[in-house]
Write an enzyme that holds these catalytic residues in place. Structure first.
Site, PDB file in Angstrom:
ATOM      1  N   ARG A 171      -9.962   0.910   8.148  1.00 20.65           N
ATOM      2  CA  ARG A 171      -9.907  -0.414   8.213  1.00 20.65           C
ATOM      3  C   ARG A 171     -11.016  -1.324   9.094  1.00 20.65           C
ATOM      4  O   ARG A 171     -11.029  -2.421   9.586  1.00 20.65           O
ATOM      5  CB  ARG A 171      -8.690  -0.935   9.172  1.00 20.65           C
ATOM      6  CG  ARG A 171      -7.458  -0.522   8.505  1.00 20.65           C
ATOM      7  CD  ARG A 171      -6.176  -0.998   9.289  1.00 20.65           C
ATOM      8  NE  ARG A 171      -5.132  -0.165   8.765  1.00 20.65           N
ATOM      9  CZ  ARG A 171      -3.932  -0.394   8.677  1.00 20.65           C
ATOM     10  NH1 ARG A 171      -3.586  -1.792   9.214  1.00 20.65           N
ATOM     11  NH2 ARG A 171      -2.901   0.257   8.230  1.00 20.65           N
ATOM     12  N   ARG A 178      -0.933  -9.200  12.955  1.00 21.71           N
ATOM     13  CA  ARG A 178      -1.806  -8.078  12.325  1.00 21.71           C
ATOM     14  C   ARG A 178      -2.452  -8.879  10.936  1.00 21.71           C
ATOM     15  O   ARG A 178      -3.583  -8.094  10.592  1.00 21.71           O
ATOM     16  CB  ARG A 178      -0.703  -7.164  11.376  1.00 21.71           C
ATOM     17  CG  ARG A 178       0.025  -6.307  12.612  1.00 21.71           C
ATOM     18  CD  ARG A 178       1.424  -5.848  12.231  1.00 21.71           C
ATOM     19  NE  ARG A 178       1.478  -5.055  10.735  1.00 21.71           N
ATOM     20  CZ  ARG A 178       2.619  -4.988  10.164  1.00 21.71           C
ATOM     21  NH1 ARG A 178       3.710  -5.377  10.679  1.00 21.71           N
ATOM     22  NH2 ARG A 178       2.430  -4.196   9.002  1.00 21.71           N
ATOM     23  N   ARG A 220      11.250  -6.059   5.207  1.00 19.15           N
ATOM     24  CA  ARG A 220      11.323  -4.641   5.138  1.00 19.15           C
ATOM     25  C   ARG A 220      12.260  -3.892   6.016  1.00 19.15           C
ATOM     26  O   ARG A 220      12.588  -4.212   7.164  1.00 19.15           O
ATOM     27  CB  ARG A 220       9.866  -3.935   5.429  1.00 19.15           C
ATOM     28  CG  ARG A 220       9.874  -2.527   5.381  1.00 19.15           C
ATOM     29  CD  ARG A 220       8.428  -1.994   5.477  1.00 19.15           C
ATOM     30  NE  ARG A 220       7.455  -2.803   6.180  1.00 19.15           N
ATOM     31  CZ  ARG A 220       6.264  -2.618   6.252  1.00 19.15           C
ATOM     32  NH1 ARG A 220       5.619  -1.879   5.483  1.00 19.15           N
ATOM     33  NH2 ARG A 220       5.648  -3.447   7.042  1.00 19.15           N
ATOM     34  N   LYS A 237       0.964  -1.351   0.099  1.00 21.95           N
ATOM     35  CA  LYS A 237      -0.062   0.070   0.154  1.00 21.95           C
ATOM     36  C   LYS A 237       0.824   1.299  -0.027  1.00 21.95           C
ATOM     37  O   LYS A 237       0.482   2.121  -0.804  1.00 21.95           O
ATOM     38  CB  LYS A 237      -0.857   0.027   1.036  1.00 21.95           C
ATOM     39  CG  LYS A 237      -1.803  -1.036   1.151  1.00 21.95           C
ATOM     40  CD  LYS A 237      -2.792  -1.013   2.494  1.00 21.95           C
ATOM     41  CE  LYS A 237      -2.233  -0.934   3.665  1.00 21.95           C
ATOM     42  NZ  LYS A 237      -1.560  -2.363   4.082  1.00 21.95           N
ATOM     43  N   ARG A 269      11.210  -2.145  11.690  1.00 23.79           N
ATOM     44  CA  ARG A 269       9.967  -1.747  12.209  1.00 23.79           C
ATOM     45  C   ARG A 269       9.531  -2.596  13.612  1.00 23.79           C
ATOM     46  O   ARG A 269       9.469  -3.781  13.327  1.00 23.79           O
ATOM     47  CB  ARG A 269       8.485  -1.462  11.467  1.00 23.79           C
ATOM     48  CG  ARG A 269       8.273  -0.315  10.961  1.00 23.79           C
ATOM     49  CD  ARG A 269       7.146  -0.208   9.651  1.00 23.79           C
ATOM     50  NE  ARG A 269       6.033  -0.863  10.154  1.00 23.79           N
ATOM     51  CZ  ARG A 269       4.827  -0.881   9.375  1.00 23.79           C
ATOM     52  NH1 ARG A 269       5.011   0.057   8.361  1.00 23.79           N
ATOM     53  NH2 ARG A 269       3.973  -1.349   9.803  1.00 23.79           N
TER      54      ARG A 269
HETATM   55  P1  AP5 Z   1       4.795  -1.633   1.765  1.00 22.01           P
HETATM   56  O1  AP5 Z   1       4.417  -0.794   0.516  1.00 22.01           O
HETATM   57  O2  AP5 Z   1       5.516  -1.029   2.926  1.00 22.01           O
HETATM   58  O3  AP5 Z   1       3.446  -2.261   2.299  1.00 22.01           O
HETATM   59  P2  AP5 Z   1       2.215  -1.789   3.045  1.00 22.01           P
HETATM   60  O4  AP5 Z   1       0.868  -2.598   2.498  1.00 22.01           O
HETATM   61  O5  AP5 Z   1       2.246  -0.389   3.330  1.00 22.01           O
HETATM   62  O6  AP5 Z   1       2.654  -2.594   4.574  1.00 22.01           O
HETATM   63  P3  AP5 Z   1       2.399  -2.204   5.883  1.00 22.01           P
HETATM   64  O7  AP5 Z   1       3.068  -3.199   6.860  1.00 22.01           O
HETATM   65  O8  AP5 Z   1       3.038  -0.639   6.389  1.00 22.01           O
HETATM   66  O9  AP5 Z   1       0.779  -2.162   6.066  1.00 22.01           O
HETATM   67  P4  AP5 Z   1      -0.137  -2.206   7.572  1.00 22.01           P
HETATM   68  O10 AP5 Z   1      -1.344  -1.864   7.075  1.00 22.01           O
HETATM   69  O11 AP5 Z   1       0.162  -3.485   8.158  1.00 22.01           O
HETATM   70  O12 AP5 Z   1       0.869  -1.237   8.398  1.00 22.01           O
HETATM   71  P5  AP5 Z   1       0.455   0.215   8.601  1.00 22.01           P
HETATM   72  O13 AP5 Z   1       1.751   1.087   8.717  1.00 22.01           O
HETATM   73  O14 AP5 Z   1      -0.827   1.053   7.795  1.00 22.01           O
HETATM   74  O15 AP5 Z   1       5.578  -3.037   1.454  1.00 22.01           O
HETATM   75  C1  AP5 Z   1       6.129  -3.685   2.152  1.00 22.01           C
HETATM   76  C2  AP5 Z   1       7.537  -4.058   1.639  1.00 22.01           C
HETATM   77  O16 AP5 Z   1       7.595  -4.973   0.743  1.00 22.01           O
HETATM   78  C3  AP5 Z   1       8.527  -3.146   1.595  1.00 22.01           C
HETATM   79  O17 AP5 Z   1       9.846  -3.515   2.098  1.00 22.01           O
HETATM   80  C4  AP5 Z   1       8.544  -2.968   0.213  1.00 22.01           C
HETATM   81  O18 AP5 Z   1       9.868  -2.455  -0.518  1.00 22.01           O
HETATM   82  C5  AP5 Z   1       8.102  -4.241  -0.542  1.00 22.01           C
HETATM   83  N1  AP5 Z   1       7.444  -4.453  -1.743  1.00 22.01           N
HETATM   84  C6  AP5 Z   1       6.287  -3.464  -1.997  1.00 22.01           C
HETATM   85  N2  AP5 Z   1       5.830  -3.845  -3.033  1.00 22.01           N
HETATM   86  C7  AP5 Z   1       6.611  -5.161  -3.462  1.00 22.01           C
HETATM   87  C8  AP5 Z   1       6.288  -6.004  -4.559  1.00 22.01           C
HETATM   88  N3  AP5 Z   1       5.249  -5.597  -5.449  1.00 22.01           N
HETATM   89  N4  AP5 Z   1       7.110  -6.833  -4.703  1.00 22.01           N
HETATM   90  C9  AP5 Z   1       8.089  -7.027  -3.801  1.00 22.01           C
HETATM   91  N5  AP5 Z   1       8.168  -6.321  -2.811  1.00 22.01           N
HETATM   92  C10 AP5 Z   1       7.306  -5.297  -2.446  1.00 22.01           C
HETATM   93  O19 AP5 Z   1      -0.397   0.289  10.076  1.00 22.01           O
HETATM   94  C11 AP5 Z   1       0.615   0.014  11.169  1.00 22.01           C
HETATM   95  C12 AP5 Z   1      -0.308  -0.159  12.359  1.00 22.01           C
HETATM   96  O20 AP5 Z   1      -0.733   1.038  12.720  1.00 22.01           O
HETATM   97  C13 AP5 Z   1      -1.488  -0.907  12.566  1.00 22.01           C
HETATM   98  O21 AP5 Z   1      -0.904  -2.551  12.833  1.00 22.01           O
HETATM   99  C14 AP5 Z   1      -2.320  -0.363  13.457  1.00 22.01           C
HETATM  100  O22 AP5 Z   1      -1.919  -0.914  14.834  1.00 22.01           O
HETATM  101  C15 AP5 Z   1      -2.088   1.019  13.279  1.00 22.01           C
HETATM  102  N6  AP5 Z   1      -3.104   1.479  12.403  1.00 22.01           N
HETATM  103  C16 AP5 Z   1      -2.543   2.089  11.173  1.00 22.01           C
HETATM  104  N7  AP5 Z   1      -3.846   2.451  10.397  1.00 22.01           N
HETATM  105  C17 AP5 Z   1      -5.100   2.162  11.343  1.00 22.01           C
HETATM  106  C18 AP5 Z   1      -6.444   2.400  11.067  1.00 22.01           C
HETATM  107  N8  AP5 Z   1      -6.863   2.740  10.052  1.00 22.01           N
HETATM  108  N9  AP5 Z   1      -7.143   1.923  12.405  1.00 22.01           N
HETATM  109  C19 AP5 Z   1      -6.444   1.252  13.349  1.00 22.01           C
HETATM  110  N10 AP5 Z   1      -5.353   1.528  13.295  1.00 22.01           N
HETATM  111  C20 AP5 Z   1      -4.625   1.512  12.514  1.00 22.01           C
END
Ligand code: AP5
Length: 216
Positions: free
Chosen positions: A88, A170, A127, A13, A159
Site C-alpha cells: 500500500r 481510510r 458489510r 479485493k 468491523r
Molecule cells: P470486500 O471484498 O470485503 O472489499 P475489500 O476491498 O476487501 O475491502 P476492505 O475494506 O477489506 O479493504 P481495506 O483495504 O480497507 O481493508 P483491509 O482489511 O485490507 O467487499 C466489501 C463489501 O462489499 C462486502 O460486504 C462485499 O460482500 C461487498 N461487495 C464486494 N464486491 C461487490 C460488488 N461487486 N458489488 C456489490 N457488493 C460487493 O485493511 C484493514 C486495515 O488493516 C487497514 O485500514 C490498515 O490499518 C491495515 N492494513 C492492511 N494492509 C495494510 C498494509 N499493506 N499496510 C499498512 N496497513 C495495512
C-alpha cells in the site's frame, strides 16, 4: 500466478481474491485479515497494529513487510499467491520486489479495482462479517439467510473500522499513500485496471480477462 490485488477500501479485493485463489489454486494473503487475526490473538504484532487499524491508518511499513515476509515463506505460498491489500506504499512495493528477487521470483500482474467513492462507502458500511467462519456478507448486495446471522449460525458483526467516518479516513489514506503505486506498477508494465462497479460475477470475469491478457 503471483499477483497483487489493489484498490480502495470496499472495492471488493477480498471478494475477488477468494475467487481468483479458487480458480488458480493459489494462496490468499490478506494483510488486513492477518492484522485482525493478530489483534484477536493478542500477539505483539496485533498490539502494534491495533491503534493504526482502529483509526483507519496504515500500520508502519516495517511491521507490515515483516508479516508478509513470514507469510510468503510458508509452504502454501510456493505455488503462487494473491496479495490482497499489500503493498500500500512505495516502500512496501520495493520491499516486496526485494523479497521476491531473493528467491529469483517476480510478480506476474497487479490488478487495480476501481469503484466510485459513494459506492465504496455503501459497500463498506453495509458489510457484515462472521467472527466464527470469517464469511463476509452485505446487508443489501449479499444478505445472509437470516438477518444478523451467518449461514454457519455465527452472529454477524460490523468491523470496527467500517463506520462511515473511519471508511472516509481510510479512503483519504488510500488517495494520499497508495494511489502512487499505480504509476509504480504501470512503469513496470504489469498494471491492469478493471472497473469494479458491476456485480461480483461481472468483476470476476473482467479480472479473468485481464489475467489472460497478462499471460499472452
Ligand atoms: P470486500 O471484498 O470485503 O472489499 P475489500 O476491498 O476487501 O475491502 P476492505 O475494506 O477489506 O479493504 P481495506 O483495504 O480497507 O481493508 P483491509 O482489511 O485490507 O467487499 C466489501 C463489501 O462489499 C462486502 O460486504 C462485499 O460482500 C461487498 N461487495 C464486494 N464486491 C461487490 C460488488 N461487486 N458489488 C456489490 N457488493 C460487493 O485493511 C484493514 C486495515 O488493516 C487497514 O485500514 C490498515 O490499518 C491495515 N492494513 C492492511 N494492509 C495494510 C498494509 N499493506 N499496510 C499498512 N496497513 C495495512
Amino acid at each position: 500466478m503471483r499477483m497483487v490485488l489493489m484498490g480502495p477500501p470496499g472495492a471488493g479485493k477480498g471478494t475477488q481474491a477468494a475467487a481468483i485463489c479458487r480458480r488458480y489454486g493459489v494462496a490468499h494473503i490478506s494483510t488486513g485479515d492477518m492484522f485482525r487475526a493478530a489483534m484477536a490473538s493478542g500477539s505483539q504484532v496485533g498490539a502494534k497494529a491495533k491503534a493504526y487499524v482502529d483509526r483507519g491508518e496504515l500500520v508502519p511499513d516495517d511491521v507490515t513487510i515483516g508479516i508478509v515476509r513470514e507469510r510468503l515463506s510458508q509452504p502454501d505460498a510456493t505455488n503462487g499467491f494473491v496479495l490482497d491489500g499489500f503493498p500500500r506504499t512505495v516502500p512496501q512495493a520495493l520491499g516486496l520486489d526485494e523479497l521476491l528477487a531473493g528467491s529469483g521470483l517476480k510478480l506476474d500482474a497487479v490488478v487495480l479495482i476501481e469503484v466510485p467513492e459513494a459506492e465504496l462507502v455503501r459497500r463498506a458500511v453495509g458489510r457484515r462479517v462472521c467472527p466464527r467462519c470469517n464469511r463476509v456478507w452485505h446487508l443489501e448486495f449479499n444478505p445472509p439467510p437470516e438477518p444478523g446471522t451467518c449461514s454457519c449460525g455465527g452472529e454477524l458483526t460490523l468491523r470496527p473500522d467500517d463506520t462511515a467516518e473511519t471508511v472516509r479516513a481510510r479512503l483519504a489514506v488510500y488517495r494520499e499513500r497508495t494511489e502512487a503505486l499505480k504509476d509504480y506498477y504501470a512503469k513496470a508494465g504489469i498494471l491492469r485496471v478493471v472497473d469494479g462497479s458491476g456485480s461480483p460475477q461481472e468483476v470476476e470475469a473482467l479480472i479473468a480477462g485481464a489475467l489472460e491478457r497478462c499471460s499472452e
